[in-house]
Design a protein around this motif. Structure first.
Motif, mmCIF file in Angstrom:
data_model
loop_
_atom_site.group_PDB
_atom_site.id
_atom_site.type_symbol
_atom_site.label_atom_id
_atom_site.label_comp_id
_atom_site.label_asym_id
_atom_site.label_seq_id
_atom_site.Cartn_x
_atom_site.Cartn_y
_atom_site.Cartn_z
ATOM 1 N N LEU A 195 107.396 -21.127 -32.242
ATOM 2 C CA LEU A 195 108.380 -20.474 -31.369
ATOM 3 C C LEU A 195 107.994 -20.498 -29.894
ATOM 4 N N LEU A 196 106.786 -20.929 -29.591
ATOM 5 C CA LEU A 196 106.357 -20.973 -28.187
ATOM 6 C C LEU A 196 107.249 -21.906 -27.384
ATOM 7 N N PRO A 197 107.610 -21.493 -26.179
ATOM 8 C CA PRO A 197 108.386 -22.387 -25.326
ATOM 9 C C PRO A 197 107.489 -23.498 -24.774
ATOM 10 N N PRO A 198 108.077 -24.591 -24.340
ATOM 11 C CA PRO A 198 107.272 -25.662 -23.739
ATOM 12 C C PRO A 198 106.560 -25.147 -22.489
ATOM 13 N N GLY A 199 105.433 -25.760 -22.195
ATOM 14 C CA GLY A 199 104.750 -25.413 -20.961
ATOM 15 C C GLY A 199 103.260 -25.250 -21.123
ATOM 16 N N THR A 200 102.663 -24.766 -20.052
ATOM 17 C CA THR A 200 101.236 -24.504 -19.983
ATOM 18 C C THR A 200 101.045 -22.995 -19.927
ATOM 19 N N PHE A 201 100.017 -22.513 -20.607
ATOM 20 C CA PHE A 201 99.812 -21.080 -20.755
ATOM 21 C C PHE A 201 98.426 -20.654 -20.298
ATOM 22 N N THR A 202 98.381 -19.553 -19.557
ATOM 23 C CA THR A 202 97.123 -18.844 -19.366
ATOM 24 C C THR A 202 96.903 -18.039 -20.647
ATOM 25 N N ARG A 203 95.732 -17.521 -20.816
ATOM 26 C CA ARG A 203 95.465 -16.713 -22.012
ATOM 27 C C ARG A 203 96.435 -15.536 -22.095
ATOM 28 N N GLN A 204 96.627 -14.841 -20.979
ATOM 29 C CA GLN A 204 97.510 -13.667 -20.983
ATOM 30 C C GLN A 204 98.942 -14.050 -21.338
ATOM 31 N N ARG A 205 99.440 -15.106 -20.760
ATOM 32 C CA ARG A 205 100.819 -15.531 -21.047
ATOM 33 C C ARG A 205 100.962 -15.953 -22.507
ATOM 34 N N LEU A 206 99.988 -16.684 -23.035
ATOM 35 C CA LEU A 206 100.044 -17.098 -24.433
ATOM 36 C C LEU A 206 100.025 -15.877 -25.350
ATOM 37 N N ASP A 230 100.942 -12.836 -24.653
ATOM 38 C CA ASP A 230 102.218 -12.125 -24.517
ATOM 39 C C ASP A 230 103.304 -12.792 -25.362
ATOM 40 N N GLN A 231 103.361 -14.116 -25.299
ATOM 41 C CA GLN A 231 104.372 -14.856 -26.064
ATOM 42 C C GLN A 231 104.156 -14.690 -27.567
ATOM 43 N N LEU A 232 102.919 -14.864 -28.011
ATOM 44 C CA LEU A 232 102.625 -14.751 -29.438
ATOM 45 C C LEU A 232 102.874 -13.325 -29.934
ATOM 46 N N ASN A 233 102.409 -12.336 -29.179
ATOM 47 C CA ASN A 233 102.589 -10.943 -29.590
ATOM 48 C C ASN A 233 104.057 -10.555 -29.636
ATOM 49 N N SER A 234 104.848 -11.080 -28.729
ATOM 50 C CA SER A 234 106.281 -10.811 -28.749
ATOM 51 C C SER A 234 106.895 -11.292 -30.060
ATOM 52 N N SER A 235 106.533 -12.484 -30.476
ATOM 53 C CA SER A 235 107.059 -13.022 -31.733
ATOM 54 C C SER A 235 106.497 -12.271 -32.942
ATOM 55 N N ILE A 236 105.210 -11.956 -32.909
ATOM 56 C CA ILE A 236 104.595 -11.213 -34.014
ATOM 57 C C ILE A 236 105.279 -9.856 -34.177
ATOM 58 N N ASN A 237 105.466 -9.169 -33.075
ATOM 59 C CA ASN A 237 106.104 -7.852 -33.135
ATOM 60 C C ASN A 237 107.571 -7.955 -33.513
ATOM 61 N N GLY A 238 108.223 -9.018 -33.070
ATOM 62 C CA GLY A 238 109.623 -9.229 -33.432
ATOM 63 C C GLY A 238 109.817 -9.427 -34.928
ATOM 64 N N HIS A 239 108.802 -9.950 -35.586
ATOM 65 C CA HIS A 239 108.850 -10.135 -37.036
ATOM 66 C C HIS A 239 108.192 -8.964 -37.783
ATOM 67 N N ALA A 240 107.705 -7.976 -37.042
ATOM 68 C CA ALA A 240 107.019 -6.806 -37.608
ATOM 69 C C ALA A 240 105.790 -7.217 -38.421
ATOM 70 N N TRP A 241 105.035 -8.200 -37.921
ATOM 71 C CA TRP A 241 103.861 -8.697 -38.614
ATOM 72 C C TRP A 241 102.555 -8.249 -37.978
#
Length: 86
Positions: free
Chosen positions: A54-65, A67-78
């Protein structure tokens, strides 16, 4: 912590954190492709591979990555099942 608090914790809990730690061991940023390939080669469970996909295309700093992963994890309640990343 009550005994039943982690009743739904997967044996794969923390695997995504290990992946993030490994990705940023020697690099300040990573590309989406690097994350996807690392997830596939790390034998992550399908649920976590789906989160990475589900990650969008691009380059990620640790914080941005994270944030993106946690958003999806929380969205799935996992969060309680697989853990979040930092």
């Amino acid at each position: 912590m009550p005994r039943g608090a982690n009743a739904h914790r997967s044996p794969d809990y923390g695997m995504l954190q290990n992946l993030v730690d490994a990705l940023f061991e020697d690099a300040p940023t990573v590309r989406r492709l690097d994350v996807v390939l690392a997830a596939e080669s790390s034998d992550l469970p399908q649920d976590l591979q789906d989160i990475v996909a589900l990650l969008p295309p691009g380059t990620f700093t640790r914080q941005r990555l994270c944030d993106q992963l946690n958003s999806s994890i929380n969205g799935h309640a996992w969060g309680q099942v697989y853990g979040t990343v930092q």
